[in-house]
Design a protein around this motif. Structure first.
Motif, PDB file in Angstrom:
ATOM      1  N   LYS A  73      49.564 -39.189 -41.947  1.00 35.61           N
ATOM      2  CA  LYS A  73      50.101 -40.297 -40.925  1.00 35.61           C
ATOM      3  C   LYS A  73      50.654 -41.076 -42.000  1.00 35.61           C
ATOM      4  N   LYS A  74      50.422 -41.648 -43.275  1.00 33.10           N
ATOM      5  CA  LYS A  74      51.291 -42.548 -43.880  1.00 33.10           C
ATOM      6  C   LYS A  74      52.398 -41.902 -44.186  1.00 33.10           C
ATOM      7  N   LEU A  75      52.217 -40.608 -44.641  1.00 32.90           N
ATOM      8  CA  LEU A  75      53.538 -39.696 -45.192  1.00 32.90           C
ATOM      9  C   LEU A  75      54.620 -39.705 -43.903  1.00 32.90           C
ATOM     10  N   GLU A  76      54.101 -39.373 -42.868  1.00 31.68           N
ATOM     11  CA  GLU A  76      55.005 -39.207 -41.850  1.00 31.68           C
ATOM     12  C   GLU A  76      55.722 -40.388 -41.426  1.00 31.68           C
ATOM     13  N   SER A  77      54.831 -41.609 -41.630  1.00 32.63           N
ATOM     14  CA  SER A  77      55.714 -43.053 -41.525  1.00 32.63           C
ATOM     15  C   SER A  77      56.998 -43.245 -42.301  1.00 32.63           C
ATOM     16  N   ILE A  78      56.540 -43.170 -43.500  1.00 28.34           N
ATOM     17  CA  ILE A  78      57.449 -43.307 -44.635  1.00 28.34           C
ATOM     18  C   ILE A  78      58.842 -42.338 -44.694  1.00 28.34           C
ATOM     19  N   VAL A  79      58.514 -40.957 -44.019  1.00 28.37           N
ATOM     20  CA  VAL A  79      59.755 -39.938 -44.139  1.00 28.37           C
ATOM     21  C   VAL A  79      60.451 -40.481 -42.947  1.00 28.37           C
ATOM     22  N   TRP A  80      59.778 -40.605 -41.849  1.00 27.18           N
ATOM     23  CA  TRP A  80      60.600 -40.945 -40.596  1.00 27.18           C
ATOM     24  C   TRP A  80      61.594 -42.175 -40.795  1.00 27.18           C
ATOM     25  N   LYS A  81      61.001 -43.306 -41.276  1.00 29.04           N
ATOM     26  CA  LYS A  81      61.925 -44.547 -41.636  1.00 29.04           C
ATOM     27  C   LYS A  81      63.297 -44.094 -42.407  1.00 29.04           C
ATOM     28  N   LEU A  82      62.962 -43.113 -43.227  1.00 24.75           N
ATOM     29  CA  LEU A  82      64.283 -42.486 -44.108  1.00 24.75           C
ATOM     30  C   LEU A  82      64.981 -42.017 -43.391  1.00 24.75           C
ATOM     31  N   ILE A  83      64.640 -41.089 -42.196  1.00 25.62           N
ATOM     32  CA  ILE A  83      65.551 -40.181 -41.500  1.00 25.62           C
ATOM     33  C   ILE A  83      66.096 -41.419 -40.329  1.00 25.62           C
ATOM     34  N   ALA A  84      65.503 -41.886 -39.867  1.00 25.10           N
ATOM     35  CA  ALA A  84      66.029 -42.928 -38.864  1.00 25.10           C
ATOM     36  C   ALA A  84      67.045 -43.902 -39.489  1.00 25.10           C
ATOM     37  N   SER A  85      66.968 -44.428 -40.873  1.00 22.41           N
ATOM     38  CA  SER A  85      67.808 -45.266 -41.167  1.00 22.41           C
ATOM     39  C   SER A  85      69.134 -44.745 -41.815  1.00 22.41           C
ATOM     40  N   SER A  86      68.742 -43.718 -42.616  1.00 21.19           N
ATOM     41  CA  SER A  86      69.921 -42.858 -43.428  1.00 21.19           C
ATOM     42  C   SER A  86      70.186 -41.405 -42.948  1.00 21.19           C
ATOM     43  N   GLY A  87      69.495 -40.682 -42.088  1.00 23.39           N
ATOM     44  CA  GLY A  87      69.885 -39.282 -41.804  1.00 23.39           C
ATOM     45  C   GLY A  87      69.557 -38.969 -40.403  1.00 23.39           C
ATOM     46  N   ARG A  88      69.704 -39.989 -39.475  1.00 23.28           N
ATOM     47  CA  ARG A  88      69.464 -39.552 -38.113  1.00 23.28           C
ATOM     48  C   ARG A  88      70.576 -38.703 -37.638  1.00 23.28           C
ATOM     49  N   SER A  89      71.548 -38.786 -37.790  1.00 19.03           N
ATOM     50  CA  SER A  89      72.975 -37.818 -37.377  1.00 19.03           C
ATOM     51  C   SER A  89      72.710 -36.660 -38.053  1.00 19.03           C
ATOM     52  N   GLU A  90      72.272 -36.728 -39.356  1.00 23.16           N
ATOM     53  CA  GLU A  90      72.114 -35.044 -39.876  1.00 23.16           C
ATOM     54  C   GLU A  90      70.921 -34.674 -39.280  1.00 23.16           C
ATOM     55  N   ALA A  91      70.045 -35.294 -39.126  1.00 20.27           N
ATOM     56  CA  ALA A  91      68.492 -34.619 -38.372  1.00 20.27           C
ATOM     57  C   ALA A  91      69.001 -34.125 -37.003  1.00 20.27           C
ATOM     58  N   ARG A  92      69.964 -34.620 -36.262  1.00 21.17           N
ATOM     59  CA  ARG A  92      70.528 -34.135 -34.962  1.00 21.17           C
ATOM     60  C   ARG A  92      71.073 -32.962 -35.245  1.00 21.17           C
ATOM     61  N   ILE A 111      58.526 -34.899 -24.494  1.00 19.41           N
ATOM     62  CA  ILE A 111      58.213 -35.475 -26.018  1.00 19.41           C
ATOM     63  C   ILE A 111      59.377 -36.060 -26.400  1.00 19.41           C
ATOM     64  N   PRO A 112      59.138 -37.179 -27.029  1.00 23.64           N
ATOM     65  CA  PRO A 112      60.188 -38.114 -27.567  1.00 23.64           C
ATOM     66  C   PRO A 112      61.248 -37.431 -28.422  1.00 23.64           C
ATOM     67  N   ILE A 113      62.668 -37.667 -28.177  1.00 20.70           N
ATOM     68  CA  ILE A 113      63.546 -36.907 -29.294  1.00 20.70           C
ATOM     69  C   ILE A 113      63.140 -37.161 -30.886  1.00 20.70           C
ATOM     70  N   ASP A 114      62.591 -38.473 -31.066  1.00 21.69           N
ATOM     71  CA  ASP A 114      62.257 -38.881 -32.526  1.00 21.69           C
ATOM     72  C   ASP A 114      61.364 -37.813 -32.912  1.00 21.69           C
ATOM     73  N   ASP A 115      60.101 -37.611 -32.237  1.00 22.66           N
ATOM     74  CA  ASP A 115      59.150 -36.428 -32.682  1.00 22.66           C
ATOM     75  C   ASP A 115      59.793 -35.202 -32.966  1.00 22.66           C
ATOM     76  N   LEU A 116      60.633 -34.724 -32.127  1.00 23.46           N
ATOM     77  CA  LEU A 116      61.352 -33.561 -32.314  1.00 23.46           C
ATOM     78  C   LEU A 116      62.369 -33.469 -33.591  1.00 23.46           C
ATOM     79  N   LEU A 117      62.952 -34.561 -33.906  1.00 23.62           N
ATOM     80  CA  LEU A 117      63.753 -34.525 -35.307  1.00 23.62           C
ATOM     81  C   LEU A 117      62.889 -34.600 -36.457  1.00 23.62           C
ATOM     82  N   LEU A 118      61.753 -35.282 -36.311  1.00 31.69           N
ATOM     83  CA  LEU A 118      60.968 -35.253 -37.511  1.00 31.69           C
ATOM     84  C   LEU A 118      60.119 -33.869 -37.620  1.00 31.69           C
ATOM     85  N   LEU A 119      59.751 -33.340 -36.622  1.00 29.41           N
ATOM     86  CA  LEU A 119      59.160 -32.034 -36.611  1.00 29.41           C
ATOM     87  C   LEU A 119      60.245 -31.044 -37.361  1.00 29.41           C
ATOM     88  N   ASN A 120      61.347 -30.925 -36.639  1.00 31.23           N
ATOM     89  CA  ASN A 120      62.385 -29.824 -36.999  1.00 31.23           C
ATOM     90  C   ASN A 120      62.577 -30.211 -38.462  1.00 31.23           C
TER      91      ASN A 120
END
Length: 516
Positions: free
Chosen positions: A29-48, A303-312
């Motif tokens: 859970k801690k790892l999920e939180s840190i990884v998602w913060k990085l995706i959301a701030s720096s790599g959301r368009s790439e994750a899409r 399912i929220p799109i954020d969850d799919l972005l992280l999972l993928n």
């Protein structure tokens, strides 16, 4: 500390979740939180982009179904003009003659295209030949043919560059005289005074191959969008419908999904989920989109799109995610991720951990299970980058986790059991006499092999694991293996190995959870 891949199915029981398993979930859970913060701030368009690529891998959708999904999306709540524009661009590129046939019936569109635009006029009509009439191209041929056939109503509208005009008889014998025509002024005259030309068969013939689309594609895109949404042109919608059935789903997704707003992408995923089968074929778990198909078919698009972005990101784009962390992550983030990965792997030696986790997973919602398994597989990927730096560590990893392997430069198949039989006496202290007899026989066989070929440069020389050499042969080899994980179908090197093993682990764990 050797990484445990957990490739043997655990025996689950009814015992409550262990403290070690609770600790593992807390770390994930801690790892999920840190990884998602990085995706959301720096790599959301790439994750899409990554997610759209995974969606394009779905192969269980029929041409009729994909057509229905995209057609619904084009008219979802309000006209999707950006999506329509991208789709029309594809049609103009791949089926220009189909669009050209529609243009031939829209004389007002063609007139609008040329009116007040000298550049377009010259590009389309200034293509007369120096030799004969058959060499005239595009609009030039249409203009010359129409002028001769209808010379009584339009010849006076031809503007010549010389001091005097040319007669039809003279131009008929010398077609290259059309090179002296003032194209811009002539076409402008036709626009004002010869309306018959714009609906003529001669002009339609020049337009039907769709080549005119390349002069200014955006103009025709706008015109076709008006035909779709303002005039509700059945002909245009039929063209789109047929194209959506003929084109592959992967190509459509690759070109169309990336331009959607996130709410429209969610709507698309909901439509896909409605047609996906809920049946599970356990042989398909290695396919990159299968986890996504499970989620979409069982979650009713909620399912929220954020969850799919992280999972993928963690399941399908492990290598790219690690690169994103290295390139965009702050030093503090990198340190926390590295520390969490180490802590998670440090608890892997607890025998009952995996059985307790699996027992807990069976009680969870499907999306939650996939998330934890995906994060765990990415942890392995990250850790294996350290473990697989040299061949001897890779092969020790294989043996520790029961993975049989062949070296790409050797003929022998090596399994963990056989390796122990062929290795030095320090590896078989307390072994049975049967094993010792096998070792002695292998030693003689290896000696004969060495006598047969003493050329050290021979890449096909079998590796010797007799008691005198032990593990020394490992250090002289470069990493390249065929593995039992994929039926020895591909050669894996130390660079690609972490990603392959992580994905293999994920698909193996998914089978345990979903194929009971």
């Amino acid at each position: 500390m050797m990484v445990q891949l957990f490739l043997s199915e655990p025996l689950c029981n009814d015992n409550p979740i262990s403290d070690a398993a609770k600790q593992r979930l807390s770390l994930l859970k801690k790892l999920e939180s840190i990884v998602w913060k990085l995706i959301a701030s720096s790599g959301r368009s790439e994750a899409r982009v990554w997610l759209c690529n995974t969606i394009s891998c779905i192969s269980s959708i029929s041409p009729h179904q994909q057509c229905n999904v995209f057609m619904k999306l084009l008219n979802f709540k309000q006209p999707k003009k950006a999506l329509a524009a991208q789709l029309l661009q594809m049609i103009f590129e791949k089926r220009p003659q189909k669009a050209g046939q529609i243009i031939t019936k829209k004389s007002y569109m063609v007139e609008k295209f040329f009116r007040g635009n000298p550049r377009r006029i010259l590009q389309w009509f200034d293509n007369f030949s120096h030799s004969d009439e058959s060499g005239h191209r595009k609009g030039s041929r249409a203009l010359s043919q129409f002028a001769f056939v209808n010379r009584d109503i339009c010849w006076e509208e031809l503007e010549w560059k010389g001091k005097h005009g040319q007669s039809p008889a003279m131009v008929a014998t010398k077609p290259h005289y059309f090179l002296d025509l003032d194209i811009q002024r002539t076409v402008e005259n036709f626009l004002e005074n010869v309306p018959e030309f714009w609906s003529s068969d001669e002009l339609a013939e020049s337009l039907k191959d769709g080549e005119i689309l390349h002069i200014d594609t955006n103009f025709f895109v706008d015109c076709f969008i008006d035909l779709m949404y303002k005039e509700d042109s059945a002909e245009v919608w039929q063209l789109i419908n047929k194209f959506l059935k003929e084109e592959s789903f992967s190509v459509l997704c690759y070109h169309l999904l990336i331009i959607l707003e996130e709410r429209d992408l969610c709507a698309f995923l909901g439509l896909i989920g409605e047609i996906l089968s809920r049946r599970i074929d356990c042989n398909e778990f290695a396919h990159p989109s299968f986890w996504l198909e499970i989620i979409l078919s069982r979650c009713n698009g909620c399912i929220p799109i954020d969850d799919l972005l992280l999972l993928n990101a963690v399941i399908n784009q492990g290598r790219q995610l690690i690169r994103l962390i290295q390139d965009e992550g702050e030093e503090e983030q990198k340190g926390k991720i590295k520390d969490l990965v180490f802590q998670i792997c440090a608890t892997s030696t607890i025998t009952s951990l995996w059985a307790s986790l699996m027992q807990e997973f069976l009680k969870m919602k499907k999306v939650e299970v996939i998330k934890w398994l995906g994060l765990q597989s990415w942890v392995l990927h990250y850790r294996l980058l350290e473990e697989c730096k040299n061949p001897e560590l890779c092969e020790a990893l294989f043996m520790e986790n029961g993975i049989s392997f062949r070296r790409s430069d050797a003929y022998a198949l090596l399994s963990p059991e056989r390796f122990l039989e062929e290795s030095g006496s320090d590896l078989e202290c307390g072994g049975s006499s049967r094993v010792k007899r096998k070792k002695k026989a292998k030693t003689r066989q290896n000696k004969r092999r060495r006598d047969y070929s003493l050329d050290k440069d021979n890449d096909n020389e079998p590796v010797d694991f007799d008691s005198t050499r032990g593990r020394q042969g490992l250090h002289s080899r470069t990493g390249n293996w065929l593995l039992s994980t994929d039926g020895y179908s591909s050669s894996w090197n130390s660079v690609d190995l972490p990603e392959h093993l992580a994905k293999h682990c994920f698909s193996t764990w998914m089978k345990w959870v979903y194929c009971k």
